[in-house]
Design a protein around this motif. Structure first.
Motif, PDB file in Angstrom:
ATOM      1  N   ASP A  79       0.840  -1.197   0.000  1.00 48.03           N
ATOM      2  CA  ASP A  79       0.000   0.000   0.000  1.00 48.03           C
ATOM      3  C   ASP A  79       0.878   1.252   0.000  1.00 48.03           C
ATOM      4  OD1 ASP A  79      -2.295   1.581   0.081  1.00 48.03           O
ATOM      5  OD2 ASP A  79      -3.205   0.442   1.723  1.00 48.03           O
ATOM      6  N   PHE A  80       0.218   2.402  -0.014  1.00 46.88           N
ATOM      7  CA  PHE A  80       0.881   3.695   0.144  1.00 46.88           C
ATOM      8  C   PHE A  80       0.701   4.163   1.581  1.00 46.88           C
ATOM      9  CE2 PHE A  80      -0.578   3.686  -4.342  1.00 46.88           C
ATOM     10  CZ  PHE A  80       0.666   3.717  -4.957  1.00 46.88           C
ATOM     11  N   TYR A  81       1.765   4.760   2.140  1.00 45.66           N
ATOM     12  CA  TYR A  81       1.721   5.210   3.524  1.00 45.66           C
ATOM     13  C   TYR A  81       2.130   6.673   3.603  1.00 45.66           C
ATOM     14  CZ  TYR A  81       1.318   0.273   4.677  1.00 45.66           C
ATOM     15  OH  TYR A  81       0.881  -1.031   4.769  1.00 45.66           O
ATOM     16  N   LYS A  82       1.293   7.460   4.272  1.00 39.67           N
ATOM     17  CA  LYS A  82       1.546   8.894   4.410  1.00 39.67           C
ATOM     18  C   LYS A  82       2.667   9.151   5.400  1.00 39.67           C
ATOM     19  CE  LYS A  82      -1.064  13.225   4.681  1.00 39.67           C
ATOM     20  NZ  LYS A  82      -2.413  13.817   4.908  1.00 39.67           N
ATOM     21  N   THR A  83       3.499  10.154   5.093  1.00 36.11           N
ATOM     22  CA  THR A  83       4.635  10.483   5.951  1.00 36.11           C
ATOM     23  C   THR A  83       4.376  11.801   6.702  1.00 36.11           C
ATOM     24  OG1 THR A  83       5.743  11.623   4.124  1.00 36.11           O
ATOM     25  CG2 THR A  83       6.244   9.283   4.436  1.00 36.11           C
ATOM     26  N   LYS A  84       5.281  12.136   7.586  1.00 42.86           N
ATOM     27  CA  LYS A  84       5.132  13.303   8.463  1.00 42.86           C
ATOM     28  C   LYS A  84       4.939  14.596   7.690  1.00 42.86           C
ATOM     29  CE  LYS A  84       7.550  15.582  12.317  1.00 42.86           C
ATOM     30  NZ  LYS A  84       8.784  15.540  13.156  1.00 42.86           N
ATOM     31  N   ASP A  85       5.557  14.705   6.514  1.00 38.57           N
ATOM     32  CA  ASP A  85       5.485  15.930   5.722  1.00 38.57           C
ATOM     33  C   ASP A  85       4.398  15.896   4.653  1.00 38.57           C
ATOM     34  OD1 ASP A  85       6.861  13.948   4.405  1.00 38.57           O
ATOM     35  OD2 ASP A  85       8.344  15.273   3.492  1.00 38.57           O
ATOM     36  N   GLY A  86       3.475  14.952   4.770  1.00 41.02           N
ATOM     37  CA  GLY A  86       2.375  14.882   3.820  1.00 41.02           C
ATOM     38  C   GLY A  86       2.708  14.201   2.514  1.00 41.02           C
ATOM     39  N   GLN A  87       3.902  13.615   2.416  1.00 42.74           N
ATOM     40  CA  GLN A  87       4.298  12.854   1.232  1.00 42.74           C
ATOM     41  C   GLN A  87       3.920  11.383   1.448  1.00 42.74           C
ATOM     42  OE1 GLN A  87       5.653  14.449  -1.528  1.00 42.74           O
ATOM     43  NE2 GLN A  87       5.152  16.269  -0.338  1.00 42.74           N
ATOM     44  N   TYR A  88       4.356  10.523   0.538  1.00 39.48           N
ATOM     45  CA  TYR A  88       3.981   9.113   0.647  1.00 39.48           C
ATOM     46  C   TYR A  88       5.153   8.189   0.330  1.00 39.48           C
ATOM     47  CZ  TYR A  88      -0.916  10.449   1.018  1.00 39.48           C
ATOM     48  OH  TYR A  88      -2.094  10.987   1.447  1.00 39.48           O
ATOM     49  N   MET A  89       5.119   7.026   0.957  1.00 38.89           N
ATOM     50  CA  MET A  89       6.035   5.927   0.651  1.00 38.89           C
ATOM     51  C   MET A  89       5.221   4.756   0.134  1.00 38.89           C
ATOM     52  SD  MET A  89       9.162   6.933   1.374  1.00 38.89           S
ATOM     53  CE  MET A  89      10.135   5.417   1.526  1.00 38.89           C
ATOM     54  N   SER A  90       5.802   4.012  -0.807  1.00 38.36           N
ATOM     55  CA  SER A  90       5.146   2.807  -1.323  1.00 38.36           C
ATOM     56  C   SER A  90       5.803   1.586  -0.706  1.00 38.36           C
ATOM     57  CB  SER A  90       5.261   2.754  -2.848  1.00 38.36           C
ATOM     58  OG  SER A  90       6.618   2.633  -3.252  1.00 38.36           O
ATOM     59  N   VAL A  91       4.979   0.664  -0.227  1.00 37.78           N
ATOM     60  CA  VAL A  91       5.483  -0.558   0.409  1.00 37.78           C
ATOM     61  C   VAL A  91       5.054  -1.761  -0.418  1.00 37.78           C
ATOM     62  CG1 VAL A  91       5.311  -2.056   2.439  1.00 37.78           C
ATOM     63  CG2 VAL A  91       5.531   0.424   2.724  1.00 37.78           C
ATOM     64  N   GLY A  92       6.035  -2.504  -0.928  1.00 40.90           N
ATOM     65  CA  GLY A  92       5.757  -3.705  -1.710  1.00 40.90           C
ATOM     66  C   GLY A  92       6.420  -4.932  -1.123  1.00 40.90           C
ATOM     67  N   SER A  93       6.500  -4.971   0.211  1.00 38.56           N
ATOM     68  CA  SER A  93       7.259  -6.028   0.914  1.00 38.56           C
ATOM     69  C   SER A  93       6.448  -7.316   1.023  1.00 38.56           C
ATOM     70  CB  SER A  93       7.652  -5.525   2.306  1.00 38.56           C
ATOM     71  OG  SER A  93       8.203  -4.230   2.258  1.00 38.56           O
ATOM     72  N   LEU A  94       6.217  -7.977  -0.101  1.00 37.39           N
ATOM     73  CA  LEU A  94       5.382  -9.180  -0.115  1.00 37.39           C
ATOM     74  C   LEU A  94       6.124 -10.434   0.331  1.00 37.39           C
ATOM     75  CD1 LEU A  94       3.411  -8.643  -3.467  1.00 37.39           C
ATOM     76  CD2 LEU A  94       2.580  -8.306  -1.129  1.00 37.39           C
ATOM     77  N   GLU A  95       7.331 -10.634  -0.211  1.00 40.97           N
ATOM     78  CA  GLU A  95       8.074 -11.843   0.111  1.00 40.97           C
ATOM     79  C   GLU A  95       8.594 -11.800   1.553  1.00 40.97           C
ATOM     80  OE1 GLU A  95       8.241 -11.275  -4.321  1.00 40.97           O
ATOM     81  OE2 GLU A  95       8.432 -10.003  -2.554  1.00 40.97           O
TER      82      GLU A  95
END
Length: 389
Positions: free
Chosen positions: A237-253
């Motif tokens: 999913d996408f996760y919101k950061t402290k500064d209103g930006q986003y990180m993408s997480v694809g840690s499936l394995e």
């Protein structure tokens, strides 16, 4: 020498999907001649901004890259005959009209096949040449909607979400046009015979249901929003950061998830067992944790981890990103009407070791090569004027 040197394409397509397909083929060396109507403005040609030194809009300069362009008024019999004259020496025709339009003009596959039996003729439409919706108008959003994909896209509380790019146009229509043409070229090399390709953008996005589609057809429940592993129902999913930006997480394995847990300061979850027992807790903790640092702080932290976690970049950032630049995805392409001037464009994604794509020139204005091309085929000035207006 380009991979497709010697291949000649007559391009009757408009807007995005057909022109993008033929641009890729032109980047690989094909000689693409774009045929436009003098009385009908392509939406792309009027899409701002306008490049004053290039004489065209920025999207037109991109999609018409490495191509020549002529005007023909296909409502005139003499223009239809001119196309048949050209087709004798061309390998491929690409058209994007509704089913039956080219036939009515006298330029359908059977008519042009009679002139050149080796011709490969590709028709690109929203719903294909057959079926109950074949003649219905549509755009990218409609093809995606009718494919089943959109029903499981977006957030559960908000409904479907829009993207700022045309998935069906580019990833389906354009790419399947390229694939069909290259496959037909190989078949012709083997058998000497041309053939007809019927490409539907809706057909092309149906397989984009991918894992969910395969599972449903094997008896699983239909996918729902935020209910599947890859649409927000898991940690992917996408996760919101402290500064209103986003990180993408694809840690499936498992190995990637373990690294993610280290970064989230929950190494005890690294074996992944908690994903089966309390997924909701894991996702809530991750959401809260990402809010404690800025996006760039997370980028720095994950730079040393192999976790499939990356920042959501703006287009401006992606255009300056070192990796994308090193991959040659933002070339400076010469403006043909302004010697010494260039325009930065999106590059060709196809990398071949012996014959890489070339960026010879950005797009010319529509109809620019009308006299040059038709004179070479023996048309007089008067004839050219008669069929190009």
């Amino acid at each position: 020498m380009g991979a497709l040197d010697g291949v000649k394409i007559l391009d009757f397509s408009t807007l995005l999907p057909g022109p993008y397909a033929t641009m890729l083929l032109a980047d690989l060396g094909a000689d693409v001649l774009r045929v436009s109507s003098p009385g009908k403005v392509d939406l792309v040609a009027a899409w701002p901004p306008f490049l004053e030194e290039g004489g065209v809009s920025a999207p037109w300069a991109w999609l018409s890259r490495n191509k020549r362009s002529i005007f023909l008024n296909l409502k005139k019999d003499a223009a239809v005959q001119a196309v048949k004259t050209l087709v004798r020496e061309y390998d491929i025709v690409v058209e994007q009209f509704r089913p039956g339009v080219m036939d009515k003009l006298g330029l359908g596959y059977e008519a042009l096949k009679a002139v050149n039996p080796r011709l490969i003729y590709c028709s690109l439409t929203g719903y294909g040449q057959t079926g109950s919706m074949a003649n219905r108008a549509g755009h990218d959003i409609n093809y995606l909607s009718r494919s089943g994909i959109v029903s499981a896209a977006g957030r559960e509380a908000e409904g479907p979400s829009l993207y700022n790019f045309q998935i069906a146009d580019v990833a389906s229509g354009a790419m399947n046009t390229v694939v069909s043409i290259l496959a037909a070229l190989h078949h012709r090399d083997v058998t000497g015979k041309g053939q007809y390709a019927d490409i539907s953008m809706t057909d092309g996005v149906i397989p984009f249901n991918s894992m969910d589609g395969a599972c449903f057809l094997a008896g699983a429940r239909p996918p729902r929003r935020e209910g599947q592993q890859l649409n927000g129902g898991g940690i992917y999913d996408f996760y919101k950061t402290k500064d209103g930006q986003y990180m993408s997480v694809g840690s499936l394995e498992p190995k990637f998830f373990a690294q993610l847990c280290v970064a989230m300061e929950h190494p005890e979850w690294s074996d992944g067992h908690i994903l089966k027992t309390d997924l909701a807790l894991v996702k809530r903790i991750f959401q809260e944790k990402f809010l404690t640092k800025t996006r760039d702080e997370w980028v720095e932290l994950f730079s040393g981890l192999d976790a499939c976690v990356e920042p959501v970049l703006t287009l401006e950032e992606a255009a300056a990103d070192e990796h994308n630049v090193l991959r040659g995805m933002w070339p400076d392409v010469p403006l043909p009407l302004a010697p010494g001037k260039t325009v930065r464009q999106m590059g060709c994604p196809i990398k071949l070791s012996d014959c890489p794509p070339e960026y010879r020139h950005a797009g010319y204005p529509a109809g620019f090569h009308t006299h040059e091309v038709l004179k070479a085929y023996g048309f007089t000035e008067e004839e050219i004027k008669g069929i190009s207006q």
